[in-house]
Write an enzyme that holds these catalytic residues in place. Structure first.
Site, PDB file in Angstrom:
ATOM      1  N   GLU A  30       0.896  -1.155   0.111  1.00 28.10           N
ATOM      2  CA  GLU A  30       0.038  -0.086  -0.021  1.00 28.10           C
ATOM      3  C   GLU A  30       0.898   1.170   0.100  1.00 28.10           C
ATOM      4  O   GLU A  30       2.005   1.267   0.893  1.00 28.10           O
ATOM      5  CB  GLU A  30      -0.861   0.084   1.059  1.00 28.10           C
ATOM      6  CG  GLU A  30      -2.039   0.523   0.830  1.00 28.10           C
ATOM      7  CD  GLU A  30      -2.950  -0.265   0.088  1.00 28.10           C
ATOM      8  OE1 GLU A  30      -3.052   0.282  -1.115  1.00 28.10           O
ATOM      9  OE2 GLU A  30      -3.649  -1.353   0.324  1.00 28.10           O
ATOM     10  N   HIS A  31       0.602   2.228  -0.912  1.00 33.93           N
ATOM     11  CA  HIS A  31       1.272   3.483  -0.866  1.00 33.93           C
ATOM     12  C   HIS A  31       2.567   3.076  -1.252  1.00 33.93           C
ATOM     13  O   HIS A  31       3.331   4.085  -1.125  1.00 33.93           O
ATOM     14  CB  HIS A  31       1.218   4.202   0.087  1.00 33.93           C
ATOM     15  CG  HIS A  31      -0.108   4.992   0.595  1.00 33.93           C
ATOM     16  ND1 HIS A  31      -0.159   6.295   0.068  1.00 33.93           N
ATOM     17  CD2 HIS A  31      -1.269   4.730   0.686  1.00 33.93           C
ATOM     18  CE1 HIS A  31      -1.333   6.840   0.566  1.00 33.93           C
ATOM     19  NE2 HIS A  31      -2.034   5.702   0.899  1.00 33.93           N
ATOM     20  N   SER A 124     -10.936   1.724  -6.204  1.00 34.45           N
ATOM     21  CA  SER A 124     -10.373   2.077  -7.540  1.00 34.45           C
ATOM     22  C   SER A 124     -11.611   2.311  -8.685  1.00 34.45           C
ATOM     23  O   SER A 124     -11.342   2.100  -9.860  1.00 34.45           O
ATOM     24  CB  SER A 124      -9.379   1.331  -8.050  1.00 34.45           C
ATOM     25  OG  SER A 124      -8.775   2.044  -8.933  1.00 34.45           O
ATOM     26  N   SER A 125     -12.542   2.963  -8.240  1.00 34.80           N
ATOM     27  CA  SER A 125     -13.700   3.311  -9.082  1.00 34.80           C
ATOM     28  C   SER A 125     -13.028   4.495 -10.096  1.00 34.80           C
ATOM     29  O   SER A 125     -13.520   4.614 -11.163  1.00 34.80           O
ATOM     30  CB  SER A 125     -14.754   3.690  -8.414  1.00 34.80           C
ATOM     31  OG  SER A 125     -14.514   4.952  -7.396  1.00 34.80           O
ATOM     32  N   ASP A 169      -3.391   1.031 -10.200  1.00 31.37           N
ATOM     33  CA  ASP A 169      -4.805   0.795 -10.407  1.00 31.37           C
ATOM     34  C   ASP A 169      -5.319   0.531 -11.981  1.00 31.37           C
ATOM     35  O   ASP A 169      -5.819  -0.308 -12.487  1.00 31.37           O
ATOM     36  CB  ASP A 169      -5.771   1.856 -10.011  1.00 31.37           C
ATOM     37  CG  ASP A 169      -5.614   2.174  -8.582  1.00 31.37           C
ATOM     38  OD1 ASP A 169      -5.134   1.218  -7.812  1.00 31.37           O
ATOM     39  OD2 ASP A 169      -5.853   3.207  -7.715  1.00 31.37           O
ATOM     40  N   ASN A 212     -12.692  10.487   1.017  1.00 32.90           N
ATOM     41  CA  ASN A 212     -13.154  11.137  -0.105  1.00 32.90           C
ATOM     42  C   ASN A 212     -11.842  11.687  -0.751  1.00 32.90           C
ATOM     43  O   ASN A 212     -11.350  12.999  -0.441  1.00 32.90           O
ATOM     44  CB  ASN A 212     -14.284  12.012   0.185  1.00 32.90           C
ATOM     45  CG  ASN A 212     -14.630  12.823  -1.095  1.00 32.90           C
ATOM     46  OD1 ASN A 212     -14.154  12.644  -2.174  1.00 32.90           O
ATOM     47  ND2 ASN A 212     -15.493  13.802  -0.939  1.00 32.90           N
TER      48      ASN A 212
HETATM   49  P1  NG1 Z   1      -7.293   4.374  -4.491  1.00 32.97           P
HETATM   50  O1  NG1 Z   1      -7.335   3.314  -3.280  1.00 32.97           O
HETATM   51  O2  NG1 Z   1      -7.903   3.907  -5.643  1.00 32.97           O
HETATM   52  O3  NG1 Z   1      -7.537   5.664  -4.036  1.00 32.97           O
HETATM   53  C1  NG1 Z   1      -4.795   5.194  -4.480  1.00 32.97           C
HETATM   54  C2  NG1 Z   1      -3.923   5.234  -5.750  1.00 32.97           C
HETATM   55  C3  NG1 Z   1      -2.817   4.030  -6.041  1.00 32.97           C
HETATM   56  C4  NG1 Z   1      -2.095   3.906  -4.984  1.00 32.97           C
HETATM   57  C5  NG1 Z   1      -3.324   3.722  -3.644  1.00 32.97           C
HETATM   58  C6  NG1 Z   1      -2.511   3.226  -2.343  1.00 32.97           C
HETATM   59  C7  NG1 Z   1      -4.845   6.545  -7.663  1.00 32.97           C
HETATM   60  C8  NG1 Z   1      -5.468   6.712  -8.968  1.00 32.97           C
HETATM   61  N1  NG1 Z   1      -4.676   5.584  -6.912  1.00 32.97           N
HETATM   62  O4  NG1 Z   1      -5.692   4.045  -4.873  1.00 32.97           O
HETATM   63  O5  NG1 Z   1      -2.000   4.556  -7.079  1.00 32.97           O
HETATM   64  O6  NG1 Z   1      -1.421   4.673  -4.605  1.00 32.97           O
HETATM   65  O7  NG1 Z   1      -3.878   4.800  -3.376  1.00 32.97           O
HETATM   66  O8  NG1 Z   1      -1.747   1.927  -2.328  1.00 32.97           O
HETATM   67  O9  NG1 Z   1      -4.278   7.671  -7.391  1.00 32.97           O
END
Ligand code: NG1
Length: 387
Positions: A30-31, A124-125, A169, A212
């Protein structure tokens, strides 16, 4: 519902085509993607769908089946002005601007967008919307893009909405394989499918705290990215450090050279990067216990080092563990959103029942009925078909 809406807005839907793009659940890592460290997600059976028909001009006209998502319309060109921050149309504009520029596309479309994925929850919508929009516009002009090239392009394109995200994503959305999770590595992008053992089951459960990303969580997210840049400027490329033989040495050096906050960010990156490879090995070996303990270690690292969890998420992870999960962790960008839990086929129903009783009932809802709690299946990547 999509077809009716299409016909009411744009006339006949004859010759329309349909693109489906899955959301994803990140199992571990994650991250890490924005530091070019590996991640390990799987594509979901839920996602975004776009019913579209090519137009003769460059207009892109959009309607959505989601309540409160009004119609949008813009021209396809290489410099597209964004709507106000947080507007749903920006995810389509992000893709449109990138594909128009890269492939010199000039034909727009009439399109209805629909989705069955919870929004702003770490599944990841947003990227599913970006990828679906890109595939639709490419199909309008009959361009067959290479998926790896498109995934890299869409990762950069999504920065248009203001989040400085990595490339996980878009990669899993385009490269997911049914029945498989995927090890994703960056620069250059590589997607390596790993079969999910037959009796493993993954659940996702929402903390009921909305993450959000188009509002406050975006600043938190971008702050994490900026902190990592600062730590890397002092420590060097994280990839080399994750690959170093002695993790303790690397961390001791980090502690000596980084101020406290950056050190904690750094420790999460180094330990999480390693856990991704260990988790891949555990899945390949069918070792659920090992995989589960890596998920838990990942959660602790997000909670205590990276500071992206929150009390409700922590409580949900604990409740999952005391209710029979083999492992559980927050998934996605954090600051709320979903937890992912691993269990096996024999225990999945009792885990769902217990989570409903022990977490959701106290909040006055049924997690299952409210769509907060469900099983996820490793699914295939985005595709275009005849409607
Ligand atoms: P989500 O969980 O969809 O907000 C975001 C980033 C990923 C990744 C994750 C954390 C975007 C589009 N997606 O995903 O690249 O860093 O957080 O692991 O910014």
């Amino acid at each position: 519902m999509m077809r009716e809406l299409f016909e009411s807005r744009f006339g006949s839907s004859q010759g329309a085509r349909l693109v489906t793009a899955p959301g994803r659940v990140n199992l571990i890592g994650e991250h890490t993607d924005y530091n070019l460290l590996p991640v390990f997600p799987m594509a979901l059976q839920f996602g975004i769908r776009i019913l579209f028909r090519p137009r003769g001009d460059a207009s892109v006209r959009l309607a959505s089946t989601a309540p409160g998502f009004g119609d949008r319309s813009f021209e396809l060109q290489t410099e597209i002005q964004p709507y106000a921050a947080g507007d749903w149309g920006n995810y389509v504009k992000a893709a449109a601007q990138a594909v128009a520029e890269h492939w010199n596309l000039k034909r727009g479309m009439d399109a209805v967008v629909s989705g069955d994925l919870p929004m702003s929850a770490g599944l990841s919508s947003s990227s599913a919307m970006v990828v679906a929009s890109a595939l639709a516009l490419l199909d309008v002009d009959r361009v067959a893009a290479d998926r790896i090239e498109l995934a890299e392009l869409m990762a950069a394109a999504e920065h248009y909405v203001g989040t400085h995200g990595g490339g996980m994503d878009q990669a899993i959305c385009l490269g997911g394989k049914r029945g498989h999770a995927a090890l994703i590595e960056f620069a250059p992008l590589r997607i390596t499918p790993v079969a999910v053992p037959e009796h493993w089951r993954f659940l996702v459960a929402h903390s009921m705290v909305k993450a959000n990303k188009s509002a406050g969580a975006r600043e938190h997210y971008n702050q994490c990215v900026a902190d990592c840049r600062s730590a890397a400027a002092i420590m060097g490329d994280f990839r080399t450090l994750v690959g170093a033989a002695n993790e303790e040495d690397v961390l001791a050096q980090g502690q000596a050279r980084l101020e406290d906050r950056l050190f904690h960010r750094f420790r999460h990156q180094v330990s999480e990067g390693r856990r991704v490879y260990l988790a891949r090995d555990a899945m390949a070996a069918g070792d659920a216990k090992r995989f589960g303990s890596l998920m838990l270690a990942s959660h602790r690292s997000m909670r205590d080092d990276y500071l992206i969890s929150c009390p409700e998420v922590d409580q949900l992870v604990d409740t999952a563990m005391t209710s029979g999960a083999i492992g559980a962790r927050m998934t996605g960008a954090g600051f709320g959103g979903f937890v992912v839990a691993l269990t096996d086929a024999a225990n999945v129903d009792s885990l769902i029942r217990r989570l409903d009783q022990r977490f959701y009932a106290a909040r006055g809802v049924s997690g299952v009925m409210a769509g907060h709690l469900f099983q996820v299946e490793p699914s295939g990547g985005a595709a275009v078909s005849l409607a």
